[in-house]
Each structure stands twice: as C-alpha cells, then as structure tokens.
Scaffold this active site. Structure first.
Site, short mmCIF file in Angstrom:
data_model
loop_
_atom_site.label_atom_id
_atom_site.label_comp_id
_atom_site.label_asym_id
_atom_site.label_seq_id
_atom_site.Cartn_x
_atom_site.Cartn_y
_atom_site.Cartn_z
N HIS A 64 1.08 -1.16 -0.20
CA HIS A 64 -0.64 0.36 0.04
C HIS A 64 0.65 1.52 -0.25
O HIS A 64 0.90 2.35 1.04
CB HIS A 64 -1.31 0.22 1.22
N ILE A 110 -3.51 0.77 -9.16
CA ILE A 110 -2.42 0.36 -9.94
C ILE A 110 -1.77 -0.79 -9.31
O ILE A 110 -1.08 -1.39 -10.19
CB ILE A 110 -1.11 1.70 -9.47
N ARG A 145 -3.66 -3.45 -9.47
CA ARG A 145 -4.59 -4.61 -10.50
C ARG A 145 -3.72 -4.55 -12.20
O ARG A 145 -3.87 -5.36 -12.33
CB ARG A 145 -5.81 -3.85 -11.09
#
Length: 374
Positions: free
Chosen positions: A201, A210, A212
């Site tokens: 994260h 982003i 994916r």
C-alpha cells in the site's frame, strides 16, 4: 500479526501440486480462447481488445467505488489503439489519463516498472492532487501510516495495517527488483504481484487500481502479447466481497499463500470463460459475413444486420427496423422479406403478431436477438 511482519516476508510459498493443477486448467482455457481467436482477422481482434480493456478499466475503478462513463472509456481506448468506432464519444482528460495508465501497463509490458513510471500512473489517477475531498500526496510514496478501515466513526474496524512509511522505499525497491527479474513469469507472478503490491500500500490512495494494472502487466508478460482478451478486474468486481475477504485473510496470515493463488487463478479462469462468451458474438459476426460474402445486400440491410450482430438490444422486427434506419414500415418489411428469401433472417415460430427474426450465421449457428423491446 500481519503478513509483512513475519520473518519469512516476502519469501512467499505455496502448494506446488495444488497450484499446478489449477494452472493446467487456466492454460487449457487460455489456449482454447486463443485458438478461437486465430480464425478472426486483425480488425476484429482489435475490436475485442477494445471491449476487454474497457471492461477492465471500468471494473477496476468500480471496485474502489469510482464510476467512469462507459462510452467515454470505450472511445478513449479505441482512439488510443487506432480502432474506429461508429459513434465515438468525446472523453474527459481524467478518463484519458486512466486509459493511458492501463494501456501503458499492457501495451508496454516488456518495459521495466520503475518508481517514476508508478508515479506517472498515480498522477493519472489523481491529476488534481485530491482524492474526493481529501488532499493527498501525488506521484510519490506515502509519508504517513496506512490502515484499511471500515465502519462508522467511533465503531471502526481495522482490517489491515500496511508497513510503516519509513519502510516503503526499501520495500518497493525489493518488489520492483523481483517484478523486473527475468526469472519470474506466468500467471502465478500476476497473483503474487497483485497481493504483494496491495500489502505494501505504498500510496495514499489508488493502490488497488495500480496493483491490478501491475497484475495485468504480468498477464501480458505471461502471454507475450499486447492484446488483452479477458478482464480479471471485471470478474473481481463481480466477486468483490470474496475478493476483500480472501485478501484480508491472506494479509493476516503468514507467507504461505496457496489459498490466495488458487482464488486468483479461479477468478482468472472465470474471466477467460466469460471472455469466450463475449468472443462468440465476434465470431458469429465473422462467420456470418464469410458465409454471405457474395450475397447482394443493400447498405441499409448491412447496417441493421451489423447492429444486431453487435448485440443491439431488442427484437429484430419490422417496426424496430423502420425506427432504427428511419424508413417507412413498408420499406422495412420489403428489406426483411428479401433477407428471409435469402435465408438470412429466420421468422421465429409461434409468433402470430409482431413477428421477430433470428439471424442465421451458418447452417449450425442461429443468433436470436434479445426478446425485449427497444
């Protein structure tokens, strides 16, 4: 304890036998899909790519609660890929940016991911520097802590706590070194990349989208192709609750991630199967025009037939024909009668009034438009 706090992090492990069995099914399904695609021409393949990438972009945003205009996304994708649409829609600068990010990941899949490239993607998602009503750091990694929280104020539930901000640079260096390594490729790489990135994260917002995009990039690498014919994000969006459940469970576990990989490959498999259904429309259209290459048809007849072969909603009736191409009911009836005599349109049995028609693509395939009125 969260996954990134384990001493094994990020040395992920999984059951090779179980994952191998699932991979065999995925490879078989993808092989079958590519085999079907081999019989259609380049332009038809590109039309299928436009649909697949558009669905992927829209679904990936919907997962995060961001709704994009379908026609704007489709038009932007087609324009950037050089595909002509019959009625393109002007797209916003924001949608063009989101499309650019997705296409950069899939079309330029052989180029390594760098910090600067990720920052560019992030800027595409948040060009104003705001996420909703919140000011965020854009085009750089987060400087604060990151928690995934749900629930009302005062009754929040913490689902996950990401690594501390001072760890992000080192963690991202390690992730990018792994992703860019020639030693890693295939569908399992896509599953791991997706998980690893969202566990880090690294940004204030946009991590799911982003992550994916990175996973899609790994899929393009696995197939060594710039053309995407199935959308994992579209399938994830259908199974959103399961997606968040398995993600949370994995993030609260150790680095043995068999369950996550199996779930991801199952999702991928369903997306390939869904794409195969969508592709059937494209194939039916190709087969139809191959079958009737020498048949004499008017431009008006070709226009309406193409509309219904592309999935135009509603019954193919004389009334709808007249309405669609703005001709008299008598002219529409003559057009249809001619196509019936040429065995292109087939009156549906059991209909006495307001007869509707199916389109014969070949001796063995009959495409029947949806039985709803327009």
């Amino acid at each position: 304890m969260y996954i990134h706090e384990h001493k094994e992090w990020p040395s992920f492990s999984w059951n090779k036998e179980l994952v191998g069995e699932k991979l065999n099914k995925v490879n078989k399904a993808v092989g079958y899909l590519m085999g079907r695609l081999s019989v259609i021409g380049f332009n038809d393949k590109m039309s299928a790519v436009v649909e697949s990438i558009s669905h992927d972009i829209i679904a990936s945003s919907e997962i995060e609660g961001v709704e994009l205009n379908n026609e704007q996304v489709r038009s932007s994708v087609a324009r950037k890929l050089g595909v002509q649409l019959p009625n393109p829609t002007e797209s916003s600068r924001y949608i063009d940016g989101v499309v650019e990010m997705a296409l950069d990941a899939t079309v330029n899949f052989n180029s390594p991911i760098t910090h600067e490239r990720l920052f560019g993607w992030h800027n595409c998602l948040f060009p104003t520097g705001w996420s909703g009503s919140t000011k965020i750091d854009v085009a750089r990694y987060r400087s604060g802590e990151m928690k995934v929280i749900s629930g009302m104020f005062g009754r929040e539930k913490v689902h996950y706590v990401a690594p501390a901000p001072e760890r992000i640079d080192e963690e991202m260096n390690r992730f990018l070194d792994w992703f860019n390594s020639d030693a890693h490729n295939g569908y399992v790489k896509s599953a791991i990349a997706h998980l690893w990135f969202v566990c880090l994260h690294p940004f204030d917002d946009g991590n799911g989208r982003i992550g994916r995009a990175i996973a899609d990039m790994a899929l393009s690498q696995a197939e060594n192709s710039k053309m995407r014919f199935f959308s994992v994000s579209h399938q994830i969006n259908k199974d959103k609750k399961q997606y968040y459940d398995i993600l949370e469970k994995t993030q609260k576990g150790d680095c043995e991630i068999t369950e996550w990989i199996i779930w991801y490959l199952d999702c991928l498999l369903r997306s390939v199967e869904q794409s195969d259904e969508t592709l059937s429309k494209v194939l039916n259209k190709v087969i139809f025009w191959q079958t009737h290459a020498e048949t004499v048809l008017s431009e008006r007849q070709r226009e309406v037939l193409n509309l219904y072969l592309d999935g135009y909603p509603g019954k193919l009736t004389a009334k709808n024909w007249a309405k669609r191409v703005k001709v008299s009911p008598d002219t529409a009836a003559r057009d249809i009668k001619d196509l019936v005599e040429k065995s292109i349109l087939i009156p549906q049995q059991g209909r006495v009034r307001d007869v509707f028609y199916g389109i014969r693509c070949s001796e063995s395939i009959l495409v029947i438009p949806m039985p709803e009125d327009v």
